[in-house]
Design a protein around this motif. Structure first.
Motif, PDB file in Angstrom:
ATOM      1  N   ALA A  54      45.760  41.016  53.399  1.00 24.08           N
ATOM      2  CA  ALA A  54      44.526  41.727  53.121  1.00 24.08           C
ATOM      3  C   ALA A  54      44.253  41.841  51.625  1.00 24.08           C
ATOM      4  N   SER A  55      45.293  41.818  50.795  1.00 27.54           N
ATOM      5  CA  SER A  55      45.095  41.961  49.356  1.00 27.54           C
ATOM      6  C   SER A  55      44.270  40.816  48.793  1.00 27.54           C
ATOM      7  N   PHE A  56      44.410  39.620  49.342  1.00 27.16           N
ATOM      8  CA  PHE A  56      43.619  38.492  48.865  1.00 27.16           C
ATOM      9  C   PHE A  56      42.128  38.780  49.017  1.00 27.16           C
ATOM     10  N   ASP A  57      41.732  39.236  50.182  1.00 26.70           N
ATOM     11  CA  ASP A  57      40.322  39.480  50.426  1.00 26.70           C
ATOM     12  C   ASP A  57      39.816  40.646  49.585  1.00 26.70           C
ATOM     13  N   GLN A  58      40.620  41.688  49.433  1.00 27.46           N
ATOM     14  CA  GLN A  58      40.209  42.830  48.621  1.00 27.46           C
ATOM     15  C   GLN A  58      40.038  42.438  47.156  1.00 27.46           C
ATOM     16  N   LEU A  59      40.974  41.676  46.621  1.00 24.50           N
ATOM     17  CA  LEU A  59      40.866  41.246  45.227  1.00 24.50           C
ATOM     18  C   LEU A  59      39.691  40.298  45.029  1.00 24.50           C
ATOM     19  N   ALA A  60      39.438  39.427  46.021  1.00 27.13           N
ATOM     20  CA  ALA A  60      38.302  38.512  45.906  1.00 27.13           C
ATOM     21  C   ALA A  60      36.973  39.273  45.931  1.00 27.13           C
ATOM     22  N   GLN A  61      36.901  40.335  46.726  1.00 28.02           N
ATOM     23  CA  GLN A  61      35.671  41.122  46.785  1.00 28.02           C
ATOM     24  C   GLN A  61      35.418  41.856  45.473  1.00 28.02           C
ATOM     25  N   GLY A  66      33.410  36.919  40.866  1.00 27.94           N
ATOM     26  CA  GLY A  66      32.514  36.798  42.000  1.00 27.94           C
ATOM     27  C   GLY A  66      31.066  36.571  41.596  1.00 27.94           C
ATOM     28  N   LYS A  67      30.727  36.841  40.337  1.00 34.79           N
ATOM     29  CA  LYS A  67      29.362  36.603  39.862  1.00 34.79           C
ATOM     30  C   LYS A  67      29.076  35.120  39.670  1.00 34.79           C
ATOM     31  N   VAL A  68      30.134  34.308  39.576  1.00 29.86           N
ATOM     32  CA  VAL A  68      29.958  32.872  39.399  1.00 29.86           C
ATOM     33  C   VAL A  68      29.602  32.251  40.746  1.00 29.86           C
ATOM     34  N   HIS A  69      28.720  31.269  40.725  1.00 30.98           N
ATOM     35  CA  HIS A  69      28.313  30.600  41.961  1.00 30.98           C
ATOM     36  C   HIS A  69      29.531  30.008  42.664  1.00 30.98           C
ATOM     37  N   PRO A  70      29.695  30.264  43.972  1.00 27.13           N
ATOM     38  CA  PRO A  70      30.898  29.780  44.661  1.00 27.13           C
ATOM     39  C   PRO A  70      31.032  28.264  44.670  1.00 27.13           C
ATOM     40  N   GLY A  71      29.920  27.527  44.649  1.00 25.24           N
ATOM     41  CA  GLY A  71      30.016  26.069  44.621  1.00 25.24           C
ATOM     42  C   GLY A  71      30.714  25.566  43.377  1.00 25.24           C
ATOM     43  N   ILE A  72      30.450  26.195  42.239  1.00 23.61           N
ATOM     44  CA  ILE A  72      31.117  25.800  40.993  1.00 23.61           C
ATOM     45  C   ILE A  72      32.611  26.062  41.089  1.00 23.61           C
ATOM     46  N   LYS A  73      32.986  27.203  41.617  1.00 22.31           N
ATOM     47  CA  LYS A  73      34.411  27.529  41.740  1.00 22.31           C
ATOM     48  C   LYS A  73      35.121  26.589  42.716  1.00 22.31           C
ATOM     49  N   ILE A  74      34.446  26.235  43.806  1.00 21.84           N
ATOM     50  CA  ILE A  74      35.057  25.322  44.776  1.00 21.84           C
ATOM     51  C   ILE A  74      35.272  23.946  44.159  1.00 21.84           C
ATOM     52  N   PHE A 180      43.341  30.509  42.448  1.00 22.75           N
ATOM     53  CA  PHE A 180      42.136  30.786  41.675  1.00 22.75           C
ATOM     54  C   PHE A 180      40.925  30.906  42.596  1.00 22.75           C
ATOM     55  N   LEU A 181      40.829  30.027  43.587  1.00 26.62           N
ATOM     56  CA  LEU A 181      39.696  30.066  44.508  1.00 26.62           C
ATOM     57  C   LEU A 181      39.781  31.250  45.460  1.00 26.62           C
ATOM     58  N   SER A 182      40.948  31.472  46.049  1.00 28.44           N
ATOM     59  CA  SER A 182      41.067  32.513  47.073  1.00 28.44           C
ATOM     60  C   SER A 182      41.013  33.914  46.495  1.00 28.44           C
ATOM     61  N   LEU A 183      41.391  34.091  45.210  1.00 25.26           N
ATOM     62  CA  LEU A 183      41.365  35.418  44.597  1.00 25.26           C
ATOM     63  C   LEU A 183      40.061  35.714  43.867  1.00 25.26           C
ATOM     64  N   SER A 184      39.115  34.787  43.914  1.00 25.42           N
ATOM     65  CA  SER A 184      37.827  35.017  43.252  1.00 25.42           C
ATOM     66  C   SER A 184      36.625  34.785  44.163  1.00 25.42           C
ATOM     67  N   THR A 185      36.852  34.227  45.354  1.00 28.57           N
ATOM     68  CA  THR A 185      35.742  33.864  46.242  1.00 28.57           C
ATOM     69  C   THR A 185      36.035  34.334  47.663  1.00 28.57           C
ATOM     70  N   PRO A 186      35.283  35.295  48.205  1.00 27.59           N
ATOM     71  CA  PRO A 186      35.481  35.698  49.599  1.00 27.59           C
ATOM     72  C   PRO A 186      35.182  34.544  50.552  1.00 27.59           C
ATOM     73  N   LEU A 187      35.827  34.579  51.708  1.00 27.47           N
ATOM     74  CA  LEU A 187      35.679  33.495  52.668  1.00 27.47           C
ATOM     75  C   LEU A 187      34.238  33.290  53.134  1.00 27.47           C
ATOM     76  N   PRO A 188      33.429  34.339  53.388  1.00 30.44           N
ATOM     77  CA  PRO A 188      32.041  34.077  53.798  1.00 30.44           C
ATOM     78  C   PRO A 188      31.256  33.233  52.797  1.00 30.44           C
ATOM     79  N   GLU A 189      31.520  33.381  51.506  1.00 32.77           N
ATOM     80  CA  GLU A 189      30.825  32.556  50.514  1.00 32.77           C
ATOM     81  C   GLU A 189      31.268  31.098  50.607  1.00 32.77           C
ATOM     82  N   ILE A 190      32.560  30.882  50.868  1.00 35.18           N
ATOM     83  CA  ILE A 190      33.051  29.512  51.032  1.00 35.18           C
ATOM     84  C   ILE A 190      32.422  28.878  52.272  1.00 35.18           C
ATOM     85  N   ILE A 191      32.347  29.645  53.363  1.00 39.39           N
ATOM     86  CA  ILE A 191      31.729  29.130  54.590  1.00 39.39           C
ATOM     87  C   ILE A 191      30.264  28.799  54.355  1.00 39.39           C
TER      88      ILE A 191
END
Length: 308
Positions: A54-61, A66-74, A180-191
């Motif tokens: 759960a810490s991964f999702d909390q830290l990503a939120q 999180g202000k950076v566009h998720p496509g750039i981070k991916i 870097f991706l999992s701690l900065s981008t929540p899964l719904p944004e990746i989806i």
């Protein structure tokens, strides 16, 4: 305490295996002792009892990234991962790991001790795999270190050590890219990004359900561990083994019941086979794209330039 001692021994063995024969014996022992002390005080501290899935999702939120566009981070994370995997030298993956880890801790506001505790589990598997790669069976002594095993010898060779070091650096660089991706981008944004490139909906649904049920499995395991601790089941080594067996025995059944309850709750709320997430619109900023492109270009030069 036992976990910290084991981490120290693993770090000592790894440092000694990587330096024995290329450094004087005294220097190799000093370096191994320094690595053991660092692992003892940093990697072995705290453990994973409160740093779960759960810490991964909390830290990503909560991450400022999180202000950076998720496509750039991916693109930046996966591009760095592929370049680390294709590196022929140990410096590009090391550089990628340090840079992405530094960004995650500095810009992403992930506490350093928390980040190191996340690295501890994959680091243990990677380190043990690297140690195994160093040694080979040979009919005669032919390495930097030779251990007789009846009619054959277990030899640590220079070529095996070089392969082990390169594999270790590649793997740790790749882990840093994914963290870097999992701690900065929540899964719904990746989806949401994957939907834009027309990934099949069934794949996205399975991805989210597996991710969600990992939380359920973790919560069930934590609840049963707390119950075992409340009943004095974490005392002597034999009692700890017995408690672990009982927790593991009931974990699957409890997790299945929790999953069924979650599924019934989804159906009662009108689930029809498709997930819809509220998405905050995040613009693609030029400076973010430029920084990502410069980072990938620098890493690509480090990967391909030595070959030329």
């Amino acid at each position: 305490m036992v976990k910290r001692v084991l981490w120290g021994l693993l770090a000592f063995a790894l440092a000694l295996a990587f330096t024995w024969g290329s450094l004087p014996g005294t220097d190799a022992l000093i370096l191994g002792a320094a690595a053991a002390l660092l692992a003892f005080f940093f990697l072995g501290h705290g453990g994973h009892s409160h740093h779960g899935v759960a810490s991964f999702d909390q830290l990503a939120q909560r991450s400022p990234l999180g202000k950076v566009h998720p496509g750039i981070k991916i693109l930046f994370s996966l591009g760095s991962l592929f370049l680390c995997a294709g590196a022929k030298s140990l410096w590009p993956p090391l550089l990628a790991g340090l840079i992405l880890g530094g960004i995650t801790v500095w810009k992403g506001k992930v506490p350093l001790r928390r980040y190191l505790s996340f690295l501890a589990l994959p680091l243990s598997f990677i380190a043990l795999s690297a140690l195994v790669m160093i040694f080979h069976l040979s009919p005669a002594p032919a390495g930097l270190l030779d251990i007789p095993l009846g009619p054959v010898w277990l030899s640590a060779t220079a070529a095996g050590r070089q392969d082990a070091i390169l594999t270790f650096c590649r793997a740790m660089g790749g882990v840093s890219c994914l963290y870097f991706l999992s701690l900065s981008t929540p899964l719904p944004e990746i989806i949401h990004c994957l939907e834009k490139i027309h990934v099949p909906q069934v794949v996205l649904e399975l991805m989210f359900l597996i991710y969600r049920f990992l939380f359920l499995l973790w919560e069930e395991g934590q609840r049963r561990n707390q119950a075992a601790q409340a009943r004095m089941g974490q005392g002597r080594f034999g009692r700890r083994v017995q408690s672990f067996a009982l927790v593991a025995q009931g974990l699957l059944g409890g997790a299945i019941l929790r999953a069924e309850g979650s599924w019934q709750a989804m159906e009662s709320r009108g689930y029809d086979g498709a997930f819809c997430f509220l998405q905050e619109k995040k613009p693609v900023r030029l400076r973010h794209g430029l920084w990502a492109a410069l980072g990938l270009a620098a890493l690509g030069i480090g990967v391909f330039w030595p070959g030329r």
